[in-house]
Motif scaffolding. Sequence first.
Motif, short mmCIF file in Angstrom:
data_model
loop_
_atom_site.label_atom_id
_atom_site.label_comp_id
_atom_site.label_asym_id
_atom_site.label_seq_id
_atom_site.Cartn_x
_atom_site.Cartn_y
_atom_site.Cartn_z
N PRO A 1 0.90 -1.21 0.45
CA PRO A 1 -0.02 -0.21 -0.03
C PRO A 1 0.65 1.20 -0.09
CG PRO A 1 -0.51 -1.83 1.33
CD PRO A 1 0.25 -2.07 1.10
N CYS A 2 0.43 2.25 -0.89
CA CYS A 2 1.37 3.56 -0.95
C CYS A 2 -0.14 4.34 -1.12
CB CYS A 2 1.89 3.64 -2.31
SG CYS A 2 2.99 5.01 -3.20
N TYR A 3 0.81 5.11 -0.27
CA TYR A 3 -0.14 6.44 -0.07
C TYR A 3 0.31 8.04 -0.79
CZ TYR A 3 -2.65 3.46 2.34
OH TYR A 3 -3.12 1.54 2.51
N THR A 4 -0.59 8.84 -1.60
CA THR A 4 0.18 10.14 -2.38
C THR A 4 -0.91 10.78 -2.21
OG1 THR A 4 -1.59 9.71 -4.35
CG2 THR A 4 0.33 8.18 -4.69
N HIS A 5 -0.21 11.55 -2.35
CA HIS A 5 -1.48 13.66 -2.81
C HIS A 5 -0.66 14.20 -3.72
CE1 HIS A 5 -2.63 17.26 -0.76
NE2 HIS A 5 -1.63 17.89 -2.18
N ASN A 6 -1.70 14.61 -4.86
CA ASN A 6 -1.37 15.01 -6.00
C ASN A 6 -0.66 14.01 -7.27
OD1 ASN A 6 -3.17 16.53 -5.40
ND2 ASN A 6 -2.23 18.38 -4.79
N THR A 7 -1.01 13.01 -7.16
CA THR A 7 -0.17 11.69 -7.34
C THR A 7 1.34 11.65 -7.06
OG1 THR A 7 0.81 12.83 -9.14
CG2 THR A 7 -1.45 12.13 -9.77
N LYS A 8 1.97 12.44 -6.56
CA LYS A 8 3.07 12.28 -5.69
C LYS A 8 3.45 11.13 -4.58
CE LYS A 8 5.55 15.55 -7.64
NZ LYS A 8 6.08 15.36 -9.29
N ASN A 9 4.20 10.46 -4.10
CA ASN A 9 4.81 8.87 -3.33
C ASN A 9 5.05 10.25 -2.06
OD1 ASN A 9 4.07 7.26 -5.08
ND2 ASN A 9 5.79 7.29 -5.59
N ILE A 10 4.20 9.85 -1.12
CA ILE A 10 4.31 10.10 0.73
C ILE A 10 4.70 8.92 1.90
CG2 ILE A 10 3.28 11.93 2.20
CD1 ILE A 10 3.47 13.59 -0.35
N VAL A 11 4.13 8.71 1.78
CA VAL A 11 3.95 7.22 2.54
C VAL A 11 3.93 5.53 1.90
CG1 VAL A 11 4.06 8.73 4.31
CG2 VAL A 11 2.49 7.33 3.45
N LEU A 12 4.02 5.43 2.47
CA LEU A 12 4.11 3.29 2.54
C LEU A 12 3.85 2.31 3.52
CD1 LEU A 12 6.88 3.45 -0.42
CD2 LEU A 12 5.45 1.62 -0.48
N ILE A 13 3.17 1.52 3.32
CA ILE A 13 3.07 0.96 4.68
C ILE A 13 3.63 -0.65 4.26
CG2 ILE A 13 1.74 1.88 6.65
CD1 ILE A 13 -1.48 -0.08 5.34
N HIS A 14 3.98 -1.39 5.03
CA HIS A 14 5.24 -3.06 4.75
C HIS A 14 5.25 -3.53 6.18
CE1 HIS A 14 9.01 -0.77 4.68
NE2 HIS A 14 7.99 0.05 5.36
N GLU A 15 5.74 -4.71 5.45
CA GLU A 15 5.82 -5.72 7.52
C GLU A 15 6.94 -6.48 6.39
OE1 GLU A 15 4.95 -7.88 4.06
OE2 GLU A 15 4.00 -6.54 4.27
#
Length: 120
Positions: free
Chosen positions: A42-56
């Motif tokens: 899962p990757c979270y973006t703002h205006n198509t720019k990568n902000i954060v990912l979550i991972h294990e």
Amino acid sequence: MNNEQEVDKYLNSLVKWKDELTKLRTLILNCGLTEEFKWMHPCYTHNTKNIVLIHEFKNYCAILFQKGALLNDPENILVQQTENTQSARQIRFKDTSEIEELETTIKEYIKEAVQVEKSD
């Protein structure tokens, strides 16, 4: 399959860290970021720019700030994943209570990460 379905599938496949990453997902979405599925996480973006990912990982799960090296870190909780990692930084967790304790701080770091991306 859309992004939400991809993230649901990913989270449902986890044996370990499912509760923690689900909690991080909810927290991040409440910050107004867009959910995507990139690099098998899962990757979270703002205006198509990568902000954060979550991972294990084996011994922890994490939220990874793409440009974490540019963030202020008043709580001193950002970790450089490996010595070869240039700009990304993680906040690591071992259970949901750690996420709950840092919820306000995580939101502040996300807000700052969005501002860093906007100024770039």
